[in-house]
Each structure stands twice: as C-alpha cells, then as structure tokens.
Motif scaffolding. Structure first.
Motif, PDB file in Angstrom:
ATOM      1  N   GLN A  70      -7.319   0.223   6.346  1.00 47.21           N
ATOM      2  CA  GLN A  70      -6.381  -0.735   5.777  1.00 47.21           C
ATOM      3  C   GLN A  70      -6.559  -2.152   6.314  1.00 47.21           C
ATOM      4  O   GLN A  70      -6.377  -3.115   5.586  1.00 47.21           O
ATOM      5  CB  GLN A  70      -4.958  -0.270   6.056  1.00 47.21           C
ATOM      6  N   LYS A  71      -6.928  -2.231   7.588  1.00 48.65           N
ATOM      7  CA  LYS A  71      -7.102  -3.571   8.166  1.00 48.65           C
ATOM      8  C   LYS A  71      -8.235  -4.301   7.433  1.00 48.65           C
ATOM      9  O   LYS A  71      -8.066  -5.454   7.027  1.00 48.65           O
ATOM     10  CB  LYS A  71      -7.408  -3.464   9.656  1.00 48.65           C
TER      11      LYS A  71
ATOM     12  N   PHE B 122       0.783  -1.241   0.000  1.00 50.79           N
ATOM     13  CA  PHE B 122       0.000   0.000   0.000  1.00 50.79           C
ATOM     14  C   PHE B 122       0.814   1.290   0.000  1.00 50.79           C
ATOM     15  O   PHE B 122       0.229   2.360   0.075  1.00 50.79           O
ATOM     16  CB  PHE B 122      -1.019   0.026   1.157  1.00 50.79           C
ATOM     17  N   TYR B 123       2.137   1.227  -0.020  1.00 49.28           N
ATOM     18  CA  TYR B 123       2.925   2.460  -0.145  1.00 49.28           C
ATOM     19  C   TYR B 123       3.808   2.391  -1.383  1.00 49.28           C
ATOM     20  O   TYR B 123       3.639   3.130  -2.329  1.00 49.28           O
ATOM     21  CB  TYR B 123       3.708   2.757   1.134  1.00 49.28           C
TER      22      TYR B 123
ATOM     23  N   TYR C 288      -2.159  -4.467  -3.232  1.00 48.52           N
ATOM     24  CA  TYR C 288      -2.107  -5.679  -2.418  1.00 48.52           C
ATOM     25  C   TYR C 288      -1.358  -6.767  -3.204  1.00 48.52           C
ATOM     26  O   TYR C 288      -1.680  -7.023  -4.378  1.00 48.52           O
ATOM     27  CB  TYR C 288      -3.529  -6.156  -2.086  1.00 48.52           C
TER      28      TYR C 288
ATOM     29  N   GLU D  33      -9.631   4.819   1.695  1.00 44.66           N
ATOM     30  CA  GLU D  33      -8.899   3.554   1.698  1.00 44.66           C
ATOM     31  C   GLU D  33      -8.020   3.328   2.917  1.00 44.66           C
ATOM     32  O   GLU D  33      -8.233   2.410   3.690  1.00 44.66           O
ATOM     33  CB  GLU D  33      -7.967   3.492   0.475  1.00 44.66           C
ATOM     34  N   LYS D  34      -7.025   4.195   3.075  1.00 41.91           N
ATOM     35  CA  LYS D  34      -5.906   3.822   3.936  1.00 41.91           C
ATOM     36  C   LYS D  34      -6.260   3.695   5.406  1.00 41.91           C
ATOM     37  O   LYS D  34      -5.660   2.909   6.129  1.00 41.91           O
ATOM     38  CB  LYS D  34      -4.754   4.803   3.734  1.00 41.91           C
TER      39      LYS D  34
ATOM     40  N   MET E 133      -9.354  -3.586   4.508  1.00 38.01           N
ATOM     41  CA  MET E 133      -8.943  -3.776   3.113  1.00 38.01           C
ATOM     42  C   MET E 133      -8.043  -5.020   3.002  1.00 38.01           C
ATOM     43  O   MET E 133      -8.177  -5.822   2.083  1.00 38.01           O
ATOM     44  CB  MET E 133      -8.167  -2.539   2.661  1.00 38.01           C
ATOM     45  N   LEU E 134      -7.174  -5.147   3.982  1.00 37.35           N
ATOM     46  CA  LEU E 134      -6.261  -6.296   4.005  1.00 37.35           C
ATOM     47  C   LEU E 134      -7.058  -7.596   4.165  1.00 37.35           C
ATOM     48  O   LEU E 134      -6.834  -8.572   3.445  1.00 37.35           O
ATOM     49  CB  LEU E 134      -5.289  -6.098   5.174  1.00 37.35           C
TER      50      LEU E 134
ATOM     51  N   TRP F 135      -6.986   8.757   2.320  1.00 42.36           N
ATOM     52  CA  TRP F 135      -7.083   8.116   3.625  1.00 42.36           C
ATOM     53  C   TRP F 135      -8.521   7.733   3.980  1.00 42.36           C
ATOM     54  O   TRP F 135      -8.776   6.632   4.461  1.00 42.36           O
ATOM     55  CB  TRP F 135      -6.490   9.025   4.710  1.00 42.36           C
TER      56      TRP F 135
ATOM     57  N   PRO G 177      -1.036   1.387  10.272  1.00 43.78           N
ATOM     58  CA  PRO G 177      -1.703   2.483   9.578  1.00 43.78           C
ATOM     59  C   PRO G 177      -2.218   3.602  10.503  1.00 43.78           C
ATOM     60  O   PRO G 177      -2.106   4.765  10.166  1.00 43.78           O
ATOM     61  CB  PRO G 177      -2.883   1.803   8.868  1.00 43.78           C
TER      62      PRO G 177
ATOM     63  N   SER H 159       5.288  -3.409  -2.923  1.00 39.90           N
ATOM     64  CA  SER H 159       4.560  -4.448  -2.196  1.00 39.90           C
ATOM     65  C   SER H 159       5.266  -5.790  -2.347  1.00 39.90           C
ATOM     66  O   SER H 159       5.839  -6.075  -3.407  1.00 39.90           O
ATOM     67  CB  SER H 159       3.155  -4.617  -2.784  1.00 39.90           C
TER      68      SER H 159
END
Lengths: 49, 613
Positions: free
Chosen positions: B106-107, B10-11, B42, B102-103, B109-110, B99, B70, B14
């Motif tokens: 993140q949990k 995500f930055y 991802y 999405e960010k 999303m993961l 942010w 995050p 990956s």
C-alpha cells in the motif's frame, strides 16, 4: 527491496518474528493462488481486509 | 505555513482533507466526484479538489498522512487465519490475492498515486501513517470545542482495535484502552444488518430506521447467547455464531437457527415483523453497550466532556440516549464519524500530535465549519454549467430566490436545494439537500417512493431553527450534524386511536404521530439538525421564511440523491437527479428550475440507475 526491509523492521518492532515462517508459507500458498487466478477482487463482506 | 494532506482510502469511503496551520481548509469524499457510492479507490479527485481549494500545488504540501497502518492490518489477518486454521481457508483464498497483489504494498501504491499529482512525490519521508482508531480519535477530539475530553471510538475494525478510549488534553491525545478484533460492536451490528438482508457497511442506517417498528423481543437472547457484556460495557462475542473471521458471510447457520429464520434474501423475501423485532433487539443491545461503556468511563475518569467517532457514532438513536442519560455534561460527535473522517483526523494528528503544535479552543464552537468543507460554485459558473446541460432556469435576486422557494415548500413541493459548499460526511445539512414541508402527512411516503426510490419506512430528519428547537423537541442543545435523536414535545404529538394501536409494524407508518408527521418516527422520535445562523445563514434564512409563511420553524431535510447514489456534488449532478426524480423545484445558487419548464427528453431513468443499498 525497501518493502522487505520495512517488513523486517515491522516484525522487529512488533516482536513478531514467530510470524515469519507462517508468513513465508502463506506467501507461497497465496502466490500459487494468485498465479491460479486472474483478478484480485475483494468480496462482498465487511471490509475486514 | 504548514500544509498537511490527510488521506483515507482502500477500504471504503475514500476521502482527502487539507489542514493548514491546524485549520481544516477542505475535505471531501471521493464518491462525490466519481459518482460511485462508498468508492474505495485512491481519492485522486478529492485530493485535487482540496489542493485547489487551498490554492496549493501538490509540491507545496509539507506532509501527507494516511489514516491506517497496512502492515498491522496484515498482521491481524495472518494471526486470525492461524488461530482459526484450517477453517478460514475459503476466506484466505480470497483475501491473499488481494493482499499479495495490492494491499501489502500500500505504501508504494500510495506513493505511485501521489506522484500523479503535479509536482510529483519524491521525498518519501513526507508520508506518515497513523493507526486507524487514533485517526478516528483525533477526528473526534481535535475539532471539538473541548480543551479536555474523553474520546470513545467504536467501529467494525481497524488494524486490531474495534473500539478505543482515549484522553485528550490540549494538543495531547493518548489511547488508554482498547477492545480488539474479533470482538466488535460494529461487526455485531453489521452481522444483523446482513441477517436482515441489507448491504453490510451501508444498510446499517436502515436497521436503525426499522427498529422503532419492532419490539426488542430477542434482546435477552442476544445478550444470553451472542454477546457477553461486562458491567463496564466491554464485551465478548461468541464466535461460534459468526462467520466473518473465517468465511465470506457475516453470520453462519447456527446464528440463523438461534433466531429461527434464514438470512433474508433482499430480492425475494419481504420485510416482516420478525425482521423489525430483530432490528429493535440489536438496536437495544447496542444502546445498552454504549450506555454501559459511557457510564463506566464517566465514573472512572470524572471528566465532563465526551467525543465520539467511528461508524457506531453515526447511530444517532444511541447518541440521543447517551445525551439524555447525562453521564457526560457535553457530548460532541464528529460529523464524518465513519472512515472518511479519518482523513481529517490523521491530518490534525500530524499537526498536533506529531508536530506538537498547540491548540486553542472556544469551548462552544467546534472547528468543523458546519461540515461545509466541500466544493462550491460561483453564480456565473452555476449558470454556465446549467446552460451546458440544457436546463431552463431563471435567475432571481437572493431575496426572491428565498421567498419563492419558501413558498414552493409551503405549497407542498419537493424542493432540491443546492447552495454553497458541499457537506463532508454522510449527512446532507442544507448544502446538497432535498427539502419538503414536514406538516404534510404524505411527504414521507412521497419523498421515499417518488424522489428517493427507497423503502417507505425510512424516516426523514427535520432541519429546525436552533432558536425554536426546544419549542418542538425534547432537546435544548445543538445538533448541527443530525447526529442526535430527540422526541417531539408532548403538545405536538398525536396519540393513536384504539384501532390504530392494533396495527402492527410498518402499518403504523400511515398514522400521523405529530403536527409534523413527515419527520416524526413511529415512536415520536426525530433525527434533529439544528440550523444556526452563523454556520449556514442562507439555509437559516430559507427556514425562517418558511416559518413566517407556515408557522412551522423546520423543513424536511434529506440528502440530494436517490437510493444508492452518492450525494450530488456539481450543478450537473443536481440537474440530472432533479430530472430523474419527482423533485418539482430546484434552487441552485440564485437560479430556480421548475420541472414543468424543462425539456423532458433530458430525463434519465433514475429508478434503476443505482444499486440497492
């Protein structure tokens, strides 16, 4: 809901409840920004965020 | 048996890694599969690959670990905006949608992405997070061969930390000091990368390669105005010259005014002596900071081993100076020192730090397996894949493949070399490499302009047989990951004539500096890879065969890709790159491909296929 609970816990652990009003303001302002534009694309800069 | 999946995402860069009972089974970057350089998405393909390599289904994985936190990063972002308000509104306007959409989530999303693998992802307690710099520190310490070491991590920024010092003992690793955002040596280097007109986060190598052509005449100015370096190497950056906290560029107009030229436009402005001097100056400042830090740490903690990670640890010139300085007896640098390596680090951190499993070390050998942690292809698979893309090839016996490829090298051909498992990290180490004859005075220019399609000044590295390294270079130690720079020995150097001495900057490129000019930089330095029989026997055998033919125990080694392209992963990627460039000979497994035998209608235009980096 679990997200809010986690965020609350995070603020507690970090002792950063003072961030809460700023966070709310920013979320509101940020929310307006989100609504006013279509896509969220990170800009070309070192990925600070 | 405990399996841990480490993820960095995500930055930028990956990656996924799989650790089983403390052993690194596989690791790979997502960009190699998606063919998108520095892919930040991802790492679905990388996860699928590491699971396959370990023979696991996703449901067999005991823990999934993510390499940063995050919420902490969001905290830093908010506090930075508050500190600089109202100046940061522009950056805020761009960052917040990213942010809030999405960010911040993140949990979830993961978890959503993890659920796409077979078996789903129900038990969310299996998901763990480590701090960014702890992941870096773990990637540096746990795979090192040291039982006890100081660990230094330096990069742009993680959550808050931009650099940390940790102490590792056995399976215990603790961060004891940190430098915090916005004071960052990585961001300082990136600011200059931006100023010279290269892409931030990937053009830093170019700044390092450009530095030897310049004079560090701005070093004092940088130290006087931009960076306040303390005797222990800690420092503060004067934020009035930078824009990264509040804007969408790295530097501001005050920065440009300080040096007297605007930011270089890569499309329209040429690189001049000024830019080379700027590169030399920031390189010198970086080296000074790293050396001061390490000397101070060595005297404060009296430990003999040092481990390095974080993007700044990829600055092999600074690493070489650190090793020669001798403040630490042994220095080990994680080969995937950038963010991709965080995937390995966080998985090992779960095994050793969270689950408290012990660690046995050899003292000499690290556990990165030569960094050959990526996919490999069997001979039948290679043949079927090559046939599928229309390649014309012959299959040789292994011995013949080696001897004929060595002969092709000695004849001055640009050789593609695709063997065994793909490397993890930014360097090609003889698994996915383009090779050449280092004695050839034209090789550097040919490889840069006709094969890599990149700037002619960029240097190449030698892969040298470990047992011969000290015959050619002022270096007696292992450098298996190309992370140390050493000078060519006096007896192999070629001094410049008085006329050549008068040349400036890049004009010196054409002056051969040694008996192996293709791998000798203008200042006699070379970025070494020592090749070891135990970690890469086939590559060792090839260089030995070339040595027997030429008397030269090394080859030019550059990554198997063109500028801006991720390093090739599959035989198809290799064939496409071979066809799109002036590589003349390709060895994949025991298959040999000669350019003159190929159907040229399969040739793809590679010159503009990938963006400038």
């Amino acid at each position: 809901m679990s997200f809010i609970a986690e965020l609350w816990k995070f603020l507690g652990v970090r002792k950063k409840f003072w961030l809460l009003p700023i966070l709310l303001m920013m979320v509101l302002l940020g929310g307006l920004l989100v609504l006013s534009q279509g896509s969220a694309v990170a800009p070309f800069i070192y990925t600070l965020f | 048996m405990t399996s841990i999946l480490g993820i960095s995402a995500f930055y930028h860069d990956s990656a996924a890694a799989l650790v089983r009972d403390g052993e690194i089974v596989a690791a790979a970057q997502e960009e190699r599969f998606t063919r998108k350089k520095h892919d930040a998405g991802y790492p679905y393909h990388a996860v699928e690959y590491v699971l396959e390599e370990a023979g696991l289904r996703f449901s067999d994985v005991d823990h999934v670990a993510f390499y940063d936190k995050p919420f902490l990063k969001f905290e830093r972002l908010l506090e930075t905006y508050v500190a600089f308000a109202p100046r940061g509104f522009n950056s805020f306007r761009v960052a917040m949608p990213v942010w809030l959409k999405e960010k911040l989530f993140q949990k979830s999303m993961l978890i959503r992405n993890l659920s796409k693998h077979d078996g789903g992802f129900e038990d969310k307690d299996r998901l763990l997070f480590a701090e960014h710099h702890f992941s870096h520190a773990a990637s540096a310490f746990y795979p090192s061969g040291f039982d006890e070491a100081l660990v230094l991590t330096l990069d742009g920024v993680g959550e808050w930390a931009t650099g940390t010092v940790a102490i590792g003992r056995g399976n215990d690793l603790k961060i004891i000091k940190e430098l915090r955002f916005p004071h960052s040596i990585g961001l300082l280097y990136s600011a200059f990368t931006y100023y010279i007109g290269f892409k931030v986060n990937s053009g830093e190598y170019k700044v390092m390669g450009l530095a030897p052509y310049g004079e560090p005449r701005f070093k004092d100015l940088i130290l006087d105005k931009l960076v306040d370096v303390k005797p222990d190497g800690s420092f503060r950056l004067d934020q009035s010259y930078f824009n990264y906290c509040t804007g969408l560029t790295m530097t501001n107009s005050r920065f440009a005014a300080l040096f007297g030229e605007p930011v270089r436009n890569p499309e329209s402005a040429r690189l001049t002596q000024f830019h080379m001097d700027i590169a030399a100056s920031i390189q010198a400042v970086t080296e000074e900071i790293v050396l001061k830090m390490c000397r101070s740490l060595a005297s404060e903690y009296s430990m003999s081993n040092l481990c390095l990670a974080g993007g700044v640890a990829l600055n092999c010139v600074a690493n070489g100076k650190l090793v020669r300085d001798g403040c630490f007896e042994n220095v080990w640098v994680q080969p995937a020192a950038g963010d991709a390596g965080g995937a390995v680090g966080v998985a090992l951190a779960v095994w050793h730090d969270e689950l408290k499993n012990g660690r046995s070390v050899s003292g000499t050998q690290d556990s990165m397996k030569g960094s050959y942690l990526g996919p490999s292809f069997s001979q039948p698979e290679i043949e079927s894949r090559l046939s599928g893309c229309g390649a014309v090839f012959e299959v040789l016996k292994p011995q013949d493949m080696i001897s004929q490829t060595a002969r092709a090298l000695a004849d001055g051909k640009a050789v593609g070399w695709f063997q065994g498992r793909m490397e993890f990290g930014p360097r090609a180490l003889g698994g996915r490499s383009i090779l050449g004859d280092p004695r050839s005075p034209d090789m550097q220019r040919t490889l840069n302009l006709k094969v890599k399609y990149r700037e002619s000044f960029r240097p190449f590295a030698p892969s040298v047989l470990r047992e011969h390294v000290s015959d050619w270079f002022e270096c007696g130690i292992d450098s298996p990951y190309m992370l140390l720079v050493a000078d060519v020995c006096d007896e192999h150097r070629k001094e410049m004539t008085p006329d050549q001495e008068q040349l400036f900057g890049i004009e010196k490129l054409n002056v051969p500096r040694s008996a192996v000019p293709a791998v000798t930089h203008v200042d006699f330095s070379a970025r070494l890879q020592t090749v070891h029989q135990d970690t890469n026997p086939l590559y060792h055998e090839l260089i030995s065969a070339f040595h027997a033919l030429s008397g030269c125990p090394m080859v030019v080694n550059t990554s198997f890709n063109v500028r801006g392209e991720p390093i090739v992963c599959t035989p198809e990627d290799a064939f496409n790159c071979f066809m799109g460039t002036d590589i003349e000979w390709l060895a994949i497994g025991n298959c040999i491909l000669r350019k003159e035998h190929q159907d040229l209608s399969l040739r793809e235009d590679y010159t503009a296929k990938y963006e400038l980096d």
